[in-house]
Scaffold this motif. Structure first.
Motif, PDB file in Angstrom:
ATOM      1  N   ALA A 193       0.831  -1.213   0.000  1.00 19.75           N
ATOM      2  CA  ALA A 193       0.000   0.000   0.000  1.00 19.75           C
ATOM      3  C   ALA A 193       0.864   1.260   0.000  1.00 19.75           C
ATOM      4  CB  ALA A 193      -0.935  -0.014   1.209  1.00 19.75           C
ATOM      5  N   ALA A 194       1.854   1.301   0.885  1.00 26.85           N
ATOM      6  CA  ALA A 194       2.704   2.487   0.974  1.00 26.85           C
ATOM      7  C   ALA A 194       3.544   2.662  -0.288  1.00 26.85           C
ATOM      8  CB  ALA A 194       3.607   2.395   2.202  1.00 26.85           C
ATOM      9  N   GLY A 195       4.042   1.557  -0.843  1.00 24.19           N
ATOM     10  CA  GLY A 195       4.838   1.622  -2.063  1.00 24.19           C
ATOM     11  C   GLY A 195       4.031   2.118  -3.244  1.00 24.19           C
ATOM     12  N   LEU A 196       2.810   1.607  -3.391  1.00 24.62           N
ATOM     13  CA  LEU A 196       1.942   2.062  -4.481  1.00 24.62           C
ATOM     14  C   LEU A 196       1.583   3.532  -4.308  1.00 24.62           C
ATOM     15  CD1 LEU A 196      -0.481  -0.977  -4.920  1.00 24.62           C
ATOM     16  CD2 LEU A 196       1.233  -0.177  -6.559  1.00 24.62           C
ATOM     17  N   TYR A 197       1.361   3.935  -3.060  1.00 24.26           N
ATOM     18  CA  TYR A 197       1.055   5.349  -2.809  1.00 24.26           C
ATOM     19  C   TYR A 197       2.211   6.239  -3.255  1.00 24.26           C
ATOM     20  CZ  TYR A 197       0.456   9.747  -0.325  1.00 24.26           C
ATOM     21  OH  TYR A 197       0.359  11.085  -0.021  1.00 24.26           O
ATOM     22  N   TRP A 198       3.439   5.847  -2.904  1.00 27.20           N
ATOM     23  CA  TRP A 198       4.606   6.655  -3.288  1.00 27.20           C
ATOM     24  C   TRP A 198       4.745   6.753  -4.806  1.00 27.20           C
ATOM     25  CZ3 TRP A 198       8.336   9.767  -1.238  1.00 27.20           C
ATOM     26  CH2 TRP A 198       9.415  10.059  -2.078  1.00 27.20           C
ATOM     27  N   LEU A 199       4.628   5.616  -5.465  1.00 32.23           N
ATOM     28  CA  LEU A 199       4.828   5.592  -6.916  1.00 32.23           C
ATOM     29  C   LEU A 199       3.716   6.334  -7.648  1.00 32.23           C
ATOM     30  CD1 LEU A 199       6.031   1.896  -7.256  1.00 32.23           C
ATOM     31  CD2 LEU A 199       7.426   3.947  -7.599  1.00 32.23           C
ATOM     32  N   GLU A 200       2.486   6.175  -7.202  1.00 34.43           N
ATOM     33  CA  GLU A 200       1.376   6.900  -7.834  1.00 34.43           C
ATOM     34  C   GLU A 200       1.505   8.404  -7.581  1.00 34.43           C
ATOM     35  OE1 GLU A 200      -0.878   6.131  -9.871  1.00 34.43           O
ATOM     36  OE2 GLU A 200      -0.744   3.950  -9.920  1.00 34.43           O
ATOM     37  N   ARG A 201       1.967   8.761  -6.407  1.00 34.55           N
ATOM     38  CA  ARG A 201       2.195  10.177  -6.098  1.00 34.55           C
ATOM     39  C   ARG A 201       3.264  10.755  -7.023  1.00 34.55           C
ATOM     40  NH1 ARG A 201       5.989  12.406  -2.700  1.00 34.55           N
ATOM     41  NH2 ARG A 201       5.523  14.472  -1.823  1.00 34.55           N
ATOM     42  N   ALA A 202       4.339   9.971  -7.251  1.00 33.00           N
ATOM     43  CA  ALA A 202       5.401  10.420  -8.159  1.00 33.00           C
ATOM     44  C   ALA A 202       4.865  10.545  -9.583  1.00 33.00           C
ATOM     45  CB  ALA A 202       6.561   9.437  -8.112  1.00 33.00           C
ATOM     46  N   ARG A 203       3.979   9.625  -9.973  1.00 30.92           N
ATOM     47  CA  ARG A 203       3.384   9.685 -11.321  1.00 30.92           C
ATOM     48  C   ARG A 203       2.538  10.936 -11.482  1.00 30.92           C
ATOM     49  NH1 ARG A 203      -1.295   9.176 -13.418  1.00 30.92           N
ATOM     50  NH2 ARG A 203      -2.257   8.540 -11.458  1.00 30.92           N
ATOM     51  N   ARG A 204       1.697  11.214 -10.488  1.00 32.29           N
ATOM     52  CA  ARG A 204       0.830  12.401 -10.570  1.00 32.29           C
ATOM     53  C   ARG A 204       1.648  13.691 -10.577  1.00 32.29           C
ATOM     54  NH1 ARG A 204      -2.153   9.374  -6.741  1.00 32.29           N
ATOM     55  NH2 ARG A 204      -1.354  10.694  -5.061  1.00 32.29           N
ATOM     56  N   LYS A 205       2.696  13.717  -9.781  1.00 37.36           N
ATOM     57  CA  LYS A 205       3.556  14.902  -9.735  1.00 37.36           C
ATOM     58  C   LYS A 205       4.232  15.130 -11.080  1.00 37.36           C
ATOM     59  CE  LYS A 205       7.305  16.958  -7.012  1.00 37.36           C
ATOM     60  NZ  LYS A 205       8.249  16.759  -5.875  1.00 37.36           N
ATOM     61  N   ALA A 206       4.693  14.055 -11.718  1.00 39.23           N
ATOM     62  CA  ALA A 206       5.334  14.164 -13.033  1.00 39.23           C
ATOM     63  C   ALA A 206       4.331  14.634 -14.080  1.00 39.23           C
ATOM     64  CB  ALA A 206       5.922  12.816 -13.431  1.00 39.23           C
ATOM     65  N   ALA A 207       3.099  14.097 -14.000  1.00 37.46           N
ATOM     66  CA  ALA A 207       2.061  14.495 -14.956  1.00 37.46           C
ATOM     67  C   ALA A 207       1.733  15.976 -14.807  1.00 37.46           C
ATOM     68  CB  ALA A 207       0.809  13.646 -14.746  1.00 37.46           C
ATOM     69  N   ALA A 208       1.694  16.464 -13.571  1.00 35.30           N
ATOM     70  CA  ALA A 208       1.387  17.873 -13.325  1.00 35.30           C
ATOM     71  C   ALA A 208       2.467  18.794 -13.896  1.00 35.30           C
ATOM     72  CB  ALA A 208       1.228  18.122 -11.830  1.00 35.30           C
ATOM     73  N   LEU A 209       3.691  18.280 -13.948  1.00 38.82           N
ATOM     74  CA  LEU A 209       4.807  19.066 -14.491  1.00 38.82           C
ATOM     75  C   LEU A 209       4.980  18.861 -15.990  1.00 38.82           C
ATOM     76  CD1 LEU A 209       7.438  18.476 -11.649  1.00 38.82           C
ATOM     77  CD2 LEU A 209       6.127  20.567 -12.087  1.00 38.82           C
TER      78      LEU A 209
END
Length: 462
Positions: A193-209
């Motif tokens: 759960a924590a690993g998926l949260y981190w990776l999805e957060r990184a994906r969303r941050k990259a998409a926003a940029l």
């Protein structure tokens, strides 16, 4: 005494530095072992031949069949297309909108089924690259995603996993691969759960940029051709399922190997005092053998032309892995005889009054220093396993908890930059530490924190 402690620290630091620089551990572990011995005033040649080599050989004797069969099983699953079929089916079933989850699950199923971590990375990467490109997710997130699926919860947390990190503690605590199933499952869920949260957060941050998959990458896999054929997914899963079922039946089911031989005969003829210390190894050897046979029967025509070369590669990989780890085990056994180690051991044991927390610390630190989960785990348990078992028994703590915490702790800080699996994973994906290690390290920290949370919780409720 401080000089003796510095001798150990210098030897460990040099081993870590040279491993990070890509020098072979097999060559440099004995060199730095003997350096520590000389600086500590220990006899040089007896330390090498009677302590280092004896313990390295004992480790090879105990675990080489598992290393070899694991490598052969993984290679057979690669050659017959089953590993690719499983990865392809999961990735395509979940689609590009769940690309990260799809890759993690593909890695997890293969790892939990007994496929070597290195083979998992090779098998999954082409499909991970394709689906990340389709979803326009930065390629730099692929190594972290594969690491979460293959190097963490399915490697050592989930009960029954046939990876070596889950088998090593059985020889020290008299447990089996299914030790502490509740704690292991809870830990696995937390890491996932924590690993998926981190990776999805990184994906969303990259998409926003506005960052996408990127261009000009190295080692880009060729797109699978439309006519490329893989085994049916249900057929591809058969060897993995057989390994899991047989491992359970032979370790604690009605076919348990514990009942195959007369205990007195084993003691008198083979010097095996407690059958439980070898049950897990015997069970996994048989289960992997059955899995290899099943894998070889899938796509026989495709496998037979590549079998000789494939087996040679698998055997070479197994030899390198076991000798690297055995070299580190020999190193650890010499270190434990040095005067300075008594002080270091006291520091580690004194860090916590509870054996589970102290054990987690010892395994994690040694796994990080050696850059090897199995190496750090073996050293820690070889040196302090008996003491932890005595402390746990005095405190009324089950040996199964010792097993699970030790196993999970080995898969924490082992993935520092000099770790062989990390270096191989980055090479496969064509990325550098600077590009992709941040997310691998995040997964490493998540795993490490989870282990200590579980150890502290168990220390309160156990």
């Amino acid at each position: 005494m401080i000089i003796e402690v510095l001798a150990i620290i210098v030897a460990l630091g040099l081993l870590m530095f040279f491993a990070y620089r890509g020098y072979p551990v097999i060559v440099f572990a004995p060199i730095f072992t003997l350096l520590a011995a000389v600086l500590s005033g220990l006899a040089l040649m007896p330390s090498y031949t009677e302590i280092y080599m004896t313990n390295a050989a004992n480790y090879i004797k105990s675990f080489f069949p598992i290393f070899l069969l694991g490598a052969v099983f993984g290679k057979a699953m690669e050659l017959n297309g089953a590993a690719a079929s499983i990865a392809h089916s999961i990735v395509r079933a979940l689609g590009s909108n769940r690309a990260i989850l799809a890759v993690v699950l593909a890695c997890a199923i293969l790892t939990y089924g007994g496929v070597s971590l290195f083979v998992v990375a090779f098998a999954v990467y082409p499909f991970a690259a394709a689906i990340f490109r389709e979803a326009n997710i930065p390629k730099r997130l692929i190594p972290g995603t594969i690491a979460l699926g293959a190097f963490t919860f399915t490697m050592d947390a989930l009960p029954g996993t046939p990876q070596i990190q889950n088998i090593i503690p059985t020889a020290y605590f008299g447990t089996d691969a299914y030790a502490a199933p509740v704690v292991g499952t809870i830990g696995a869920i937390m890491v996932l759960a924590a690993g998926l949260y981190w990776l999805e957060r990184a994906r969303r941050k990259a998409a926003a940029l506005g960052e996408g998959y990127g261009e000009g990458h190295r080692n880009e896999p060729e797109s699978a051709s439309a006519e490329q054929k893989f085994p049916n997914i249900w057929i591809a899963l058969i060897p993995l399922v057989l390994v899991l079922i047989c491992n359970y039946l032979f370790s604690r089911g009605f076919l348990t190997v514990e009942n195959w031989y007369d205990p007195q005969m084993l003691k008198d003829t083979f010097k095996i005092d407690k059958v439980k210390t070898v049950v897990s190894s015997w069970s996994l050897i048989i289960a992997l053998t059955i899995g290899v046979i099943a894998a070889l029967l899938i796509n026989v025509n495709q496998v037979k032309n590549k079998l000789a070369a494939g087996l040679t590669t698998a055997a070479a990989g197994a030899l390198l892995a076991i000798f690297n780890t055995a070299s580190e085990v020999g190193f650890g056994n010499v270190v434990k005889t040095l005067p300075g180690f008594k002080l270091i051991q006291g520091w580690i044991l004194g860090a916590s009054s509870h054996p589970l927390v102290s054990e987690a610390l010892a395994v994690n630190v040694l796994a990080g220093v050696t850059g090897s989960a199995s190496g750090g785990l073996s050293i820690a348990l070889e040196v302090m396993g008996k003491q932890y078992l005595e402390l746990a028994q005095a405190a009324g703590i089950s040996p199964e908890l010792l097993h699970r915490i030790a196993s999970m702790a080995s898969g924490g800080m082992d993935t520092l930059p000099h770790n062989g699996a990390v270096i191989t994973l980055l090479a496969i994906t064509g990325l550098t530490h600077r590009q992709a290690y941040k997310d691998i390290f995040a997964v490493t920290v998540i795993k490490t924190l989870t282990v200590f949370i579980l150890a502290f919780a168990a220390s309160i409720f156990a």
